[in-house]
Motif scaffolding. Structure first.
Motif, PDB file in Angstrom:
ATOM      1  N   LEU A 154     -24.340  18.270  47.336  1.00 24.47           N
ATOM      2  CA  LEU A 154     -23.286  19.071  47.989  1.00 24.47           C
ATOM      3  C   LEU A 154     -22.144  18.156  48.426  1.00 24.47           C
ATOM      4  O   LEU A 154     -20.973  18.482  48.273  1.00 24.47           O
ATOM      5  CB  LEU A 154     -23.867  19.817  49.198  1.00 24.47           C
ATOM      6  CG  LEU A 154     -22.829  20.565  50.042  1.00 24.47           C
ATOM      7  CD1 LEU A 154     -22.116  21.632  49.219  1.00 24.47           C
ATOM      8  CD2 LEU A 154     -23.471  21.191  51.281  1.00 24.47           C
ATOM      9  N   PHE A 155     -22.496  16.990  48.928  1.00 25.06           N
ATOM     10  CA  PHE A 155     -21.472  16.016  49.322  1.00 25.06           C
ATOM     11  C   PHE A 155     -21.009  15.257  48.095  1.00 25.06           C
ATOM     12  O   PHE A 155     -21.816  14.866  47.255  1.00 25.06           O
ATOM     13  CB  PHE A 155     -22.017  15.047  50.383  1.00 25.06           C
ATOM     14  CG  PHE A 155     -22.040  15.650  51.754  1.00 25.06           C
ATOM     15  CD1 PHE A 155     -22.999  16.586  52.099  1.00 25.06           C
ATOM     16  CD2 PHE A 155     -21.082  15.309  52.696  1.00 25.06           C
ATOM     17  CE1 PHE A 155     -23.011  17.171  53.357  1.00 25.06           C
ATOM     18  CE2 PHE A 155     -21.085  15.884  53.960  1.00 25.06           C
ATOM     19  CZ  PHE A 155     -22.050  16.813  54.288  1.00 25.06           C
ATOM     20  N   LYS A 156     -19.702  15.071  48.018  1.00 24.03           N
ATOM     21  CA  LYS A 156     -19.106  14.397  46.868  1.00 24.03           C
ATOM     22  C   LYS A 156     -18.158  13.308  47.336  1.00 24.03           C
ATOM     23  O   LYS A 156     -17.685  13.328  48.479  1.00 24.03           O
ATOM     24  CB  LYS A 156     -18.370  15.418  46.005  1.00 24.03           C
ATOM     25  CG  LYS A 156     -19.319  16.484  45.459  1.00 24.03           C
ATOM     26  CD  LYS A 156     -18.637  17.581  44.695  1.00 24.03           C
ATOM     27  CE  LYS A 156     -19.672  18.567  44.161  1.00 24.03           C
ATOM     28  NZ  LYS A 156     -20.407  19.297  45.233  1.00 24.03           N
ATOM     29  N   VAL A 157     -17.908  12.376  46.423  1.00 24.08           N
ATOM     30  CA  VAL A 157     -17.056  11.238  46.751  1.00 24.08           C
ATOM     31  C   VAL A 157     -15.972  11.140  45.692  1.00 24.08           C
ATOM     32  O   VAL A 157     -16.265  11.127  44.495  1.00 24.08           O
ATOM     33  CB  VAL A 157     -17.873   9.924  46.770  1.00 24.08           C
ATOM     34  CG1 VAL A 157     -17.010   8.787  47.308  1.00 24.08           C
ATOM     35  CG2 VAL A 157     -19.139  10.078  47.586  1.00 24.08           C
ATOM     36  N   MET A 158     -14.730  11.082  46.134  1.00 25.68           N
ATOM     37  CA  MET A 158     -13.604  10.951  45.226  1.00 25.68           C
ATOM     38  C   MET A 158     -12.796   9.735  45.656  1.00 25.68           C
ATOM     39  O   MET A 158     -12.647   9.489  46.855  1.00 25.68           O
ATOM     40  CB  MET A 158     -12.740  12.211  45.303  1.00 25.68           C
ATOM     41  CG  MET A 158     -11.644  12.282  44.276  1.00 25.68           C
ATOM     42  SD  MET A 158     -10.913  13.957  44.283  1.00 25.68           S
ATOM     43  CE  MET A 158      -9.617  13.676  45.455  1.00 25.68           C
ATOM     44  N   ALA A 159     -12.324   8.970  44.681  1.00 26.46           N
ATOM     45  CA  ALA A 159     -11.453   7.836  45.019  1.00 26.46           C
ATOM     46  C   ALA A 159     -10.063   8.115  44.479  1.00 26.46           C
ATOM     47  O   ALA A 159      -9.903   8.716  43.416  1.00 26.46           O
ATOM     48  CB  ALA A 159     -12.009   6.538  44.446  1.00 26.46           C
ATOM     49  N   VAL A 160      -9.071   7.681  45.237  1.00 25.23           N
ATOM     50  CA  VAL A 160      -7.674   7.760  44.816  1.00 25.23           C
ATOM     51  C   VAL A 160      -7.165   6.328  44.843  1.00 25.23           C
ATOM     52  O   VAL A 160      -7.372   5.630  45.844  1.00 25.23           O
ATOM     53  CB  VAL A 160      -6.859   8.644  45.781  1.00 25.23           C
ATOM     54  CG1 VAL A 160      -5.401   8.707  45.356  1.00 25.23           C
ATOM     55  CG2 VAL A 160      -7.450  10.052  45.865  1.00 25.23           C
ATOM     56  N   THR A 161      -6.556   5.876  43.755  1.00 25.13           N
ATOM     57  CA  THR A 161      -6.085   4.481  43.704  1.00 25.13           C
ATOM     58  C   THR A 161      -4.685   4.419  43.115  1.00 25.13           C
ATOM     59  O   THR A 161      -4.180   5.407  42.563  1.00 25.13           O
ATOM     60  CB  THR A 161      -6.988   3.611  42.798  1.00 25.13           C
ATOM     61  OG1 THR A 161      -6.872   4.083  41.445  1.00 25.13           O
ATOM     62  CG2 THR A 161      -8.445   3.659  43.219  1.00 25.13           C
ATOM     63  N   ALA A 162      -4.096   3.219  43.205  1.00 24.34           N
ATOM     64  CA  ALA A 162      -2.844   2.964  42.493  1.00 24.34           C
ATOM     65  C   ALA A 162      -3.123   3.227  41.003  1.00 24.34           C
ATOM     66  O   ALA A 162      -4.245   3.028  40.529  1.00 24.34           O
ATOM     67  CB  ALA A 162      -2.418   1.529  42.719  1.00 24.34           C
ATOM     68  N   PRO A 163      -2.117   3.686  40.255  1.00 26.91           N
ATOM     69  CA  PRO A 163      -2.366   4.161  38.892  1.00 26.91           C
ATOM     70  C   PRO A 163      -2.953   3.105  37.959  1.00 26.91           C
ATOM     71  O   PRO A 163      -3.782   3.438  37.113  1.00 26.91           O
ATOM     72  CB  PRO A 163      -0.987   4.629  38.408  1.00 26.91           C
ATOM     73  CG  PRO A 163       0.001   4.212  39.430  1.00 26.91           C
ATOM     74  CD  PRO A 163      -0.730   3.910  40.684  1.00 26.91           C
ATOM     75  N   ALA A 164      -2.581   1.813  38.127  1.00 25.59           N
ATOM     76  CA  ALA A 164      -3.052   0.809  37.169  1.00 25.59           C
ATOM     77  C   ALA A 164      -4.390   0.196  37.577  1.00 25.59           C
ATOM     78  O   ALA A 164      -4.946  -0.619  36.843  1.00 25.59           O
ATOM     79  CB  ALA A 164      -1.989  -0.286  37.033  1.00 25.59           C
ATOM     80  N   ALA A 165      -4.916   0.581  38.740  1.00 25.22           N
ATOM     81  CA  ALA A 165      -6.128  -0.073  39.250  1.00 25.22           C
ATOM     82  C   ALA A 165      -7.344   0.308  38.407  1.00 25.22           C
ATOM     83  O   ALA A 165      -7.425   1.430  37.898  1.00 25.22           O
ATOM     84  CB  ALA A 165      -6.348   0.332  40.710  1.00 25.22           C
TER      85      ALA A 165
END
Ligand code: SAH
Length: 362
Positions: A344-355
């Motif tokens: 039920l719990f999820k993890v999303m990452a947001v990064t700089a585009p080239a990372a």
């Protein structure tokens, strides 16, 4: 408790029915009677228990994740280490302790805590008292006030606390669900035509059956967009952990929890925590429109296993009493088991585009 219900009743009497978002906002954030202002909702004694309160392993693994991502970013100094909605401060204290071996990272990190509740800010200050930060932490009401540097951002169960608007399908099209005063004096839902429905409900849901409910959190979307813009421009990564769904789909997920039991969200406002499931697709779209790359979401269980929660649990059990060893095993199960918090719990990452994809998202 009368305080908040009376306040809501007066608002509705004077202005008419209010949006679900306005209701949530008042219940959670009212400076005197709101849930976060008037009570400590966390832990076994409170209303709900969050992952960092279940086990130190959670914050520790996230601290190491931050240090590894910082190195992959080229070790920027300063780097803003930001937590959104730190609660009791347990996660960040565990994270900083685990990162003790990473002196250059700790030397570069400027801790910024985004927290609206004054009461919880005090708890966070206490939790951080024992940590040896090179620079003193700063508190802010919003992400906008955090300096525009390269950032590492952690948000655990933050987005679910942000207000949602609800729309309901009817034979005449989408209507907004508003909250009104019932004839018996309690609170109830009513439907109203809405210009916003057109803009906020995805066209793909146009043929949902009558009665379907769609939720949008404008503030969550605005924050995800701002994160995406900053990370694209200045570099860094954000880790968003929450319960919710991978796709934008219809569903009424508004829920209230008091002392670990579900509770009618409109009954006795201010006495129970009110949340909604997070729409990860909507957050990802907003961050992407801000210019960032989005990774995942992946199930929390998969994420924690790939970060090495197994090895960490083994290490903790090595020096433990049999009772403590059982607790460590139970905590790991609670965090990763699909029948508990693992799916039920999820993890999303947001990064700089080239990372490159950060740890846990390979
Ligand atoms: N991350 C913590 C607490 C989650 S509860 C944990 O995992 O235990 C939600 C937290 O977000 C609380 O600290 C609450 O006060 C804070 N919060 C809620 N809405 C907020 C907002 N709009 N801005 C800043 N903080 C907010």
């Amino acid at each position: 408790m009368g305080g908040l219900a009376d306040q809501l009743r007066r608002t509705i009497a004077h202005h008419g029915p209010i949006t679900v978002a306005a209701y949530m906002e008042t219940v959670l954030a009212h400076p005197r009677h709101g849930v976060y202002a008037s009570r400590d909702p966390f832990g076994a004694e409170g209303d709900f228990i969050t992952a960092p309160e279940i086990s130190q392993m959670f914050g520790e693994l996230i601290g190491l994740w931050c240090a590894v991502v910082w190195r992959a970013m080229g070790g920027p100094d300063p780097v803003a280490l930001v937590e959104l909605g730190p609660g009791r401060g347990t996660l960040i204290a565990d994270a900083l302790r685990a990162a003790r071996g990473q002196a250059p990272f700790l030397g570069a990190a400027r801790l910024h805590l985004v927290e609206t509740s004054r009461r919880l800010r005090d708890r966070q200050r206490e939790a951080l008292a024992a940590t040896d930060l090179a620079h003193p932490p700063a508190w802010h009401d919003t992400l906008d006030d955090v300096p525009d540097d390269a950032m590492l951002v952690v948000a655990n169960e933050f987005f679910d606390a942000l207000p949602v608007r609800q729309f309901q399908q009817t034979p005449q099209g989408w209507r907004e669900r508003l909250i009104d005063i019932d004839p018996d004096g309690g609170f109830g839902f009513t439907l109203a035509p809405s210009a916003a429905a057109q803009a906020l409900v995805p066209a793909s849901l146009g043929s949902s059956p009558p009665g379907s409910v769609f939720e949008v959190s404008p503030s969550a979307i605005a924050i995800a967009h701002a994160l995406g813009r900053r990370l694209a421009r200045r570099g860094g990564a954000a880790l968003i952990i929450d319960y919710g769904h991978t796709d934008s789909a219809a569903g009424d997920t508004l829920q209230a929890v008091r002392r670990h039991r579900f509770h009618d969200a409109l009954d006795a406002p201010g006495t129970a925590d009110v949340t909604a499931h997070v729409d990860f697709a909507a957050l990802g779209r907003a961050a992407g429109e801000g210019g960032a790359a989005v990774h995942g979401p992946v199930p929390q269980g998969v994420f924690l296993e790939s970060l090495g929660i197994g090895a960490r649990a083994t290490a903790l059990r090595a020096g433990a009493t049999p009772e403590q060893a059982r607790e460590v095993a139970a905590a790991r199960r609670r965090l990763v088991d699909p029948a508990e918090m693992g799916t039920l719990f999820k993890v999303m990452a947001v990064t700089a585009p080239a990372a490159p994809p950060p740890p846990g998202f390979a």
